[in-house]
Scaffold this motif. Structure first.
Motif, PDB file in Angstrom:
ATOM      1  N   THR A 212       0.837  -1.208   0.000  1.00 19.79           N
ATOM      2  CA  THR A 212       0.000   0.000   0.000  1.00 19.79           C
ATOM      3  C   THR A 212       0.867   1.252   0.000  1.00 19.79           C
ATOM      4  O   THR A 212       0.509   2.257  -0.603  1.00 19.79           O
ATOM      5  CB  THR A 212      -0.957   0.005   1.204  1.00 19.79           C
ATOM      6  OG1 THR A 212      -0.204  -0.167   2.407  1.00 19.79           O
ATOM      7  CG2 THR A 212      -1.990  -1.092   1.084  1.00 19.79           C
ATOM      8  N   ARG A 213       2.016   1.188   0.653  1.00 22.03           N
ATOM      9  CA  ARG A 213       2.937   2.328   0.669  1.00 22.03           C
ATOM     10  C   ARG A 213       3.449   2.621  -0.741  1.00 22.03           C
ATOM     11  O   ARG A 213       3.532   3.773  -1.166  1.00 22.03           O
ATOM     12  CB  ARG A 213       4.095   2.039   1.617  1.00 22.03           C
ATOM     13  CG  ARG A 213       5.045   3.219   1.756  1.00 22.03           C
ATOM     14  CD  ARG A 213       6.101   2.943   2.786  1.00 22.03           C
ATOM     15  NE  ARG A 213       5.450   2.859   4.085  1.00 22.03           N
ATOM     16  CZ  ARG A 213       5.988   2.297   5.149  1.00 22.03           C
ATOM     17  NH1 ARG A 213       7.172   1.761   5.081  1.00 22.03           N
ATOM     18  NH2 ARG A 213       5.343   2.265   6.286  1.00 22.03           N
ATOM     19  N   ASP A 214       3.771   1.568  -1.512  1.00 19.29           N
ATOM     20  CA  ASP A 214       4.228   1.744  -2.892  1.00 19.29           C
ATOM     21  C   ASP A 214       3.127   2.336  -3.761  1.00 19.29           C
ATOM     22  O   ASP A 214       3.384   3.195  -4.607  1.00 19.29           O
ATOM     23  CB  ASP A 214       4.685   0.413  -3.490  1.00 19.29           C
ATOM     24  CG  ASP A 214       5.963  -0.109  -2.848  1.00 19.29           C
ATOM     25  OD1 ASP A 214       6.720   0.703  -2.268  1.00 19.29           O
ATOM     26  OD2 ASP A 214       6.193  -1.336  -2.921  1.00 19.29           O
ATOM     27  N   ILE A 215       1.897   1.882  -3.566  1.00 18.20           N
ATOM     28  CA  ILE A 215       0.769   2.379  -4.352  1.00 18.20           C
ATOM     29  C   ILE A 215       0.539   3.861  -4.074  1.00 18.20           C
ATOM     30  O   ILE A 215       0.318   4.655  -4.993  1.00 18.20           O
ATOM     31  CB  ILE A 215      -0.495   1.543  -4.077  1.00 18.20           C
ATOM     32  CG1 ILE A 215      -0.294   0.114  -4.587  1.00 18.20           C
ATOM     33  CG2 ILE A 215      -1.715   2.178  -4.730  1.00 18.20           C
ATOM     34  CD1 ILE A 215      -1.381  -0.853  -4.174  1.00 18.20           C
ATOM     35  N   VAL A 216       0.610   4.253  -2.797  1.00 15.49           N
ATOM     36  CA  VAL A 216       0.444   5.668  -2.436  1.00 15.49           C
ATOM     37  C   VAL A 216       1.519   6.506  -3.118  1.00 15.49           C
ATOM     38  O   VAL A 216       1.233   7.571  -3.680  1.00 15.49           O
ATOM     39  CB  VAL A 216       0.487   5.844  -0.901  1.00 15.49           C
ATOM     40  CG1 VAL A 216       0.626   7.299  -0.525  1.00 15.49           C
ATOM     41  CG2 VAL A 216      -0.748   5.243  -0.270  1.00 15.49           C
ATOM     42  N   LYS A 217       2.754   6.032  -3.107  1.00 20.76           N
ATOM     43  CA  LYS A 217       3.852   6.772  -3.736  1.00 20.76           C
ATOM     44  C   LYS A 217       3.651   6.882  -5.248  1.00 20.76           C
ATOM     45  O   LYS A 217       3.835   7.946  -5.828  1.00 20.76           O
ATOM     46  CB  LYS A 217       5.187   6.092  -3.424  1.00 20.76           C
ATOM     47  CG  LYS A 217       6.390   6.851  -3.970  1.00 20.76           C
ATOM     48  CD  LYS A 217       7.681   6.201  -3.566  1.00 20.76           C
ATOM     49  CE  LYS A 217       8.921   6.874  -4.083  1.00 20.76           C
ATOM     50  NZ  LYS A 217       8.840   7.827  -5.118  1.00 20.76           N
TER      51      LYS A 217
END
Length: 129
Positions: free
Chosen positions: A114-119
């Motif tokens: 989810t952190r990668d998707i937000v970025k």
């Protein structure tokens, strides 16, 4: 709107486009205007099809921040006085246009955190998700 009208609109609006940012701004403005017009048409249809439609049953607009592939913008969603109008294009309490949700699910299914998707969404669209 027929094809010739669309070409005339594209020629006229194309005169002011000098960069990719200008093109993105134009797409965002067109999307905003189209979505607002569609929501107003939905409410008009809803008012026409309601059995007990009191005169003056519109109740202004609500402001909603909508996230799309072209960035975020304020959307004026029409309201009905009785509160029973449920728009279909941009449903109540939705903040992202549906294609964004599909892309998020696809990235998550591919194994991204989810952190990668937000970025990714912040870098590509300038949207906070």
């Amino acid at each position: 709107m027929n094809h010739d009208d669309l070409l005339a609109l594209a020629r006229e609006s194309g005169k002011s486009i000098k960069s990719a940012a200008d093109l993105t701004d134009l797409r965002q403005q067109l999307m905003k205007a189209t979505i607002e017009a569609a929501l107003n048409a939905e409410l008009a249809y809803h008012l026409d099809s309601a059995e007990t439609c009191a005169p003056n049953s519109r109740n202004g607009y609500s402001s909603k921040r909508l996230q799309t592939e072209d960035g975020e913008f304020e959307l004026a969603t029409p309201r009905k006085r009785s509160g029973d109008f449920k728009p279909q294009l941009v449903k109540k309490h939705r903040r992202r246009f549906t294609t964004m949700d599909d892309k998020i699910l696809q990235l998550y299914a591919q194994g991204l955190s989810t952190r990668d998707i937000v970025k990714i969404f912040h870098d590509m669209y300038g949207a906070e998700i």
